[in-house]
Design a protein around this motif. Structure first.
Motif, PDB file in Angstrom:
ATOM      1  N   GLY A 261       0.777  -1.232   0.000  1.00 16.48           N
ATOM      2  CA  GLY A 261       0.000   0.000   0.000  1.00 16.48           C
ATOM      3  C   GLY A 261       0.809   1.281   0.000  1.00 16.48           C
ATOM      4  O   GLY A 261       0.567   2.164   0.823  1.00 16.48           O
ATOM      5  N   TYR A 262       1.754   1.418  -0.916  1.00 18.43           N
ATOM      6  CA  TYR A 262       2.500   2.678  -1.035  1.00 18.43           C
ATOM      7  C   TYR A 262       2.970   2.866  -2.467  1.00 18.43           C
ATOM      8  O   TYR A 262       2.999   1.921  -3.253  1.00 18.43           O
ATOM      9  CB  TYR A 262       3.697   2.707  -0.076  1.00 18.43           C
ATOM     10  N   SER A 263       3.299   4.102  -2.803  1.00 15.91           N
ATOM     11  CA  SER A 263       3.926   4.424  -4.090  1.00 15.91           C
ATOM     12  C   SER A 263       5.384   4.706  -3.810  1.00 15.91           C
ATOM     13  O   SER A 263       5.714   5.329  -2.802  1.00 15.91           O
ATOM     14  CB  SER A 263       3.294   5.669  -4.705  1.00 15.91           C
ATOM     15  N   HIS A 264       6.250   4.255  -4.701  1.00 15.67           N
ATOM     16  CA  HIS A 264       7.670   4.478  -4.426  1.00 15.67           C
ATOM     17  C   HIS A 264       8.069   5.925  -4.607  1.00 15.67           C
ATOM     18  O   HIS A 264       9.003   6.400  -3.961  1.00 15.67           O
ATOM     19  CB  HIS A 264       8.562   3.563  -5.272  1.00 15.67           C
ATOM     20  N   ALA A 265       7.363   6.656  -5.467  1.00 24.70           N
ATOM     21  CA  ALA A 265       7.665   8.073  -5.643  1.00 24.70           C
ATOM     22  C   ALA A 265       6.422   8.815  -6.100  1.00 24.70           C
ATOM     23  O   ALA A 265       5.564   8.249  -6.777  1.00 24.70           O
ATOM     24  CB  ALA A 265       8.787   8.254  -6.657  1.00 24.70           C
ATOM     25  N   VAL A 266       6.353  10.082  -5.705  1.00 26.30           N
ATOM     26  CA  VAL A 266       5.280  10.955  -6.139  1.00 26.30           C
ATOM     27  C   VAL A 266       5.902  12.282  -6.530  1.00 26.30           C
ATOM     28  O   VAL A 266       6.651  12.876  -5.752  1.00 26.30           O
ATOM     29  CB  VAL A 266       4.223  11.185  -5.032  1.00 26.30           C
ATOM     30  N   LYS A 267       5.575  12.729  -7.746  1.00 27.46           N
ATOM     31  CA  LYS A 267       6.082  14.008  -8.245  1.00 27.46           C
ATOM     32  C   LYS A 267       4.930  14.992  -8.306  1.00 27.46           C
ATOM     33  O   LYS A 267       3.880  14.695  -8.871  1.00 27.46           O
ATOM     34  CB  LYS A 267       6.699  13.831  -9.633  1.00 27.46           C
ATOM     35  N   ILE A 268       5.128  16.157  -7.716  1.00 34.20           N
ATOM     36  CA  ILE A 268       4.163  17.244  -7.805  1.00 34.20           C
ATOM     37  C   ILE A 268       4.956  18.485  -8.193  1.00 34.20           C
ATOM     38  O   ILE A 268       5.828  18.923  -7.452  1.00 34.20           O
ATOM     39  CB  ILE A 268       3.412  17.478  -6.485  1.00 34.20           C
ATOM     40  N   GLY A 269       4.649  19.012  -9.354  1.00 35.57           N
ATOM     41  CA  GLY A 269       5.414  20.163  -9.840  1.00 35.57           C
ATOM     42  C   GLY A 269       6.860  19.749 -10.052  1.00 35.57           C
ATOM     43  O   GLY A 269       7.147  18.772 -10.729  1.00 35.57           O
ATOM     44  N   ASN A 270       7.766  20.486  -9.447  1.00 37.25           N
ATOM     45  CA  ASN A 270       9.199  20.205  -9.574  1.00 37.25           C
ATOM     46  C   ASN A 270       9.746  19.401  -8.409  1.00 37.25           C
ATOM     47  O   ASN A 270      10.955  19.240  -8.291  1.00 37.25           O
ATOM     48  CB  ASN A 270       9.981  21.519  -9.697  1.00 37.25           C
ATOM     49  N   ASN A 271       8.872  18.949  -7.529  1.00 35.53           N
ATOM     50  CA  ASN A 271       9.318  18.233  -6.337  1.00 35.53           C
ATOM     51  C   ASN A 271       8.898  16.773  -6.386  1.00 35.53           C
ATOM     52  O   ASN A 271       7.780  16.460  -6.783  1.00 35.53           O
ATOM     53  CB  ASN A 271       8.767  18.909  -5.080  1.00 35.53           C
ATOM     54  N   ILE A 272       9.826  15.925  -5.952  1.00 33.17           N
ATOM     55  CA  ILE A 272       9.584  14.481  -5.961  1.00 33.17           C
ATOM     56  C   ILE A 272       9.912  13.946  -4.573  1.00 33.17           C
ATOM     57  O   ILE A 272      10.989  14.222  -4.042  1.00 33.17           O
ATOM     58  CB  ILE A 272      10.476  13.772  -7.004  1.00 33.17           C
TER      59      ILE A 272
END
Length: 181
Positions: free
Chosen positions: A61-72
């Protein structure tokens, strides 16, 4: 001093004060507009989720990475195979290298390198050994080191894991995916 000179002097002072005030108001408005544009840009950015090992990540139950705008934001990487089984058991240095290999794959997916990492947090069950092998990081961080924290913990998700590394990344460039997704 004559009254007419005093009035002229007062008038000049008043004009200077008004000019400064109006100039500052314009700057404040420009700052407000820039802040509003920034908020709108961030609000408009849709999160992009990345799963390195989809079956494992869905199971836990997790995502290894999340990108929002220029931030990851990158979840902690541990030394595991594609089935979620621990690898390099008992070898902290190899586990660390395995973690960085996974992290590099995630960075590459987003068109980033370790030079884009701004925060690196390391959790280990053996700080003494971590300090002995930490120089490996010099091969990754060639231009600068990120901020971060190193913490010795009693245990990680599985008892075989000796190290977990999480990252925060800032990348100002356009995304260039080097993978076929």
């Amino acid at each position: 001093m004559k009254k007419s000179t005093m009035y002229r002097l007062g008038g000049i002072i008043l004009v200077v004060i008004l000019s400064i005030t109006l100039q500052n108001c314009g700057e404040d408005e420009k700052k407000e507009v820039k802040e509003i544009e920034k908020i709108v840009e961030i609000a408009a950015a849709e999160p992009e989720y990345f799963l390195l090992r989809p079956e494992v990540e869905k199971a836990y139950g997790y995502s290894h990475a999340v990108k929002i705008g220029n931030n990851i934001k990158v979840s902690g990487a541990v030394s595991m195979d594609d089935g979620g089984n621990p690898t390099a058991m008992g070898d902290l240095e190899q586990q660390m290298k395995n973690c960085y290999a996974d992290l590099e794959e995630i960075l590459t997916h987003f068109g980033c390198t370790f030079d884009d990492v701004v925060v690196e947090n390391i959790f280990t069950t053996d700080m003494k050994k971590m300090l002995e092998v930490a120089a490996y990081r010099n091969e990754l961080y060639k231009n600068h080191y990120p901020t971060g924290t190193w913490v010795e913990v009693k245990g990680l998700a599985l008892p075989e894991f000796m190290i977990e590394i999480e990252l925060e990344v800032h990348h100002s460039g356009e995304r260039v995916s080097l993978r076929d997704d």
